[in-house]
Design an enzyme around this catalytic site. Structure first.
Site, PDB file in Angstrom:
ATOM      1  N   ASN A 198       8.797  58.260   0.420  1.00 24.34           N
ATOM      2  CA  ASN A 198      10.186  57.976   0.247  1.00 24.34           C
ATOM      3  C   ASN A 198      10.149  56.676  -0.240  1.00 24.34           C
ATOM      4  OD1 ASN A 198      12.847  57.943  -0.441  1.00 24.34           O
ATOM      5  ND2 ASN A 198      13.398  59.045   1.395  1.00 24.34           N
ATOM      6  N   ILE A 202      26.028  51.948  -1.653  1.00 21.80           N
ATOM      7  CA  ILE A 202      26.674  52.611  -0.376  1.00 21.80           C
ATOM      8  C   ILE A 202      25.554  52.462   0.704  1.00 21.80           C
ATOM      9  CG2 ILE A 202      27.424  54.679   0.753  1.00 21.80           C
ATOM     10  CD1 ILE A 202      28.543  55.504  -2.064  1.00 21.80           C
ATOM     11  N   TYR A 204      15.223  49.458   2.554  1.00 20.14           N
ATOM     12  CA  TYR A 204      14.878  48.876   3.708  1.00 20.14           C
ATOM     13  C   TYR A 204      14.195  47.438   3.708  1.00 20.14           C
ATOM     14  CZ  TYR A 204      16.266  53.420   5.258  1.00 20.14           C
ATOM     15  OH  TYR A 204      17.159  54.683   5.650  1.00 20.14           O
ATOM     16  N   ARG A 257      22.696  54.822  -5.860  1.00 24.30           N
ATOM     17  CA  ARG A 257      22.571  53.347  -6.638  1.00 24.30           C
ATOM     18  C   ARG A 257      23.865  52.695  -7.001  1.00 24.30           C
ATOM     19  NH1 ARG A 257      17.017  53.429  -8.083  1.00 24.30           N
ATOM     20  NH2 ARG A 257      17.308  50.988  -8.321  1.00 24.30           N
ATOM     21  N   LYS A 258      24.873  52.787  -6.029  1.00 22.28           N
ATOM     22  CA  LYS A 258      26.066  52.184  -6.248  1.00 22.28           C
ATOM     23  C   LYS A 258      26.209  51.183  -5.123  1.00 22.28           C
ATOM     24  CE  LYS A 258      28.591  56.191  -8.178  1.00 22.28           C
ATOM     25  NZ  LYS A 258      28.381  55.694  -9.764  1.00 22.28           N
ATOM     26  N   ALA A 271      21.600  59.136   4.576  1.00 22.53           N
ATOM     27  CA  ALA A 271      21.979  59.865   3.458  1.00 22.53           C
ATOM     28  C   ALA A 271      23.275  59.543   2.436  1.00 22.53           C
ATOM     29  CB  ALA A 271      21.874  61.220   3.811  1.00 22.53           C
ATOM     30  N   VAL A 272      23.102  59.501   1.382  1.00 19.92           N
ATOM     31  CA  VAL A 272      23.992  59.336   0.393  1.00 19.92           C
ATOM     32  C   VAL A 272      24.287  60.315  -0.580  1.00 19.92           C
ATOM     33  CG1 VAL A 272      25.114  57.885  -1.627  1.00 19.92           C
ATOM     34  CG2 VAL A 272      23.983  56.916   0.713  1.00 19.92           C
ATOM     35  N   LYS A 274      22.979  50.115   1.350  1.00 20.59           N
ATOM     36  CA  LYS A 274      23.181  49.072   1.631  1.00 20.59           C
ATOM     37  C   LYS A 274      24.360  48.469   2.649  1.00 20.59           C
ATOM     38  CE  LYS A 274      22.906  46.425  -2.102  1.00 20.59           C
ATOM     39  NZ  LYS A 274      22.289  45.356  -3.256  1.00 20.59           N
TER      40      LYS A 274
END
Ligand SMILES: CC(=O)SCCNC(=O)CCNC(=O)[C@H](O)C(C)(C)COP(=O)(O)OP(=O)(O)OC[C@H]1O[C@@H](n2cnc3c(N)ncnc32)[C@H](O)[C@@H]1OP(=O)(O)O
Length: 236
Positions: free
Chosen positions: A189, A161, A196, A158-159, A151-152, A163
């Site tokens: 989702n 993170i 992924y 979308r920065k 979770a972010v 990844k």
């Protein structure tokens, strides 16, 4: 002595991290937000300590990030870690709130508070609770690391993170001697599924009639079981 109620409970649909992540504010400002009962709400603390730098560092969580990390009841030989993506802090950046003996969710401990601000989390383990057992003795799978609780925070999405968290998880899994890495992702989702897939995970078809274990969420939720082979000298 203060009691700070900490803890993480993350479902695939969650939006806000109910965590306590202080930044650089002085001790005096923290003490303003501690009620007479001595309880300092996580939400209040997050407000007091704003983001100070957009730089992100992914590292293993420490007890001061979330007390769940302190859990030690693992089956023999299994590993588990919680990774956090922290903004505005380097690995060694810690500061102390005096010599206060903080009591965290029942565990008495002298701790330092990290001045970073946690923007994202990921849990990695080799417990294999959600992988099919093997053989007539239904033994736990080994050599497969399992990713969960990714979770972010909304405003950090979308920065890249997630990844970064996955790349670090893969490196950690390789260091544990794992050959592959797996996860369950909610079929509804698309953002996470894209994430992924783009990181090289492939959907695995569950054999007809097989009762593979699944994360315990609502019974209507359908999961995509995804896996990736790990290569020692290559992480995405
Ligand atoms: C195994 C599990 O735990 S599954 C649970 C996943 N967690 C959740 O759904 C919780 C709520 N969602 C989130 O916290 C975030 O949106 C996450 C974790 C899914 C993604 O985190 P982010 O840091 O935003 O992802 P990141 O920026 O690294 O994105 C990498 C790639 O994933 C894909 N992606 C991420 N979010 C989305 C989205 N909303 N829609 C489409 N693609 C997406 C894109 O391909 C993206 O690359 P791009 O930005 O260059 O196009």
């Amino acid at each position: 002595m203060w009691t700070i109620p900490l803890g993480i409970s993350v479902s695939p649909n969650f939006n806000k991290l109910p965590l306590f992540y202080p930044s650089r504010s002085p001790q005096s400002s923290l003490s303003h937000h501690i009620s007479k009962s001595g309880i300092c709400k996580a939400s209040q603390v997050v407000e007091i300590f704003p983001l100070v730098s957009p730089e992100i560092v992914v590292r293993e969580a420490r007890i001061e990030d979330c007390w769940e990390v302190a859990e030690t009841h693992l089956p023999n030989g299994c590993r588990r870690t919680c990774l956090v993506a922290v903004t505005g802090a380097s690995e060694d950046d810690t500061f102390f709130i005096g010599d206060e003996d903080l009591k965290i969710a029942g565990f008495g401990a002298k701790i330092s508070l990290n001045k970073g601000y946690v923007a994202g989390i990921l849990t990695l383990d080799t417990v294999a609770d959600f992988l099919p057992r093997k053989g007539p003795l239904r033994q736990r799978r080994t050599g497969i690391a399992y990713v969960s609780n990714v979770a972010v925070r909304e405003r950090f999405r979308r920065k890249g993170i997630a990844k970064k968290l996955i790349a670090k998880a893969e490196a950690q899994a390789i260091s544990w001697g794992c050959r592959s890495i797996a996860l369950h992702c909610d079929l509804n989702n698309p953002g996470a599924t894209n994430l992924y897939r783009n990181q090289g995970f492939k959907s695995i078809k569950v054999p007809e009639g097989a009762k593979w274990p699944q994360p315990r969420t609502s019974p209507d939720m359908q999961f995509n079981f995804m896996m990736k082979i790990l290569h020692k000298n290559r992480t995405s």
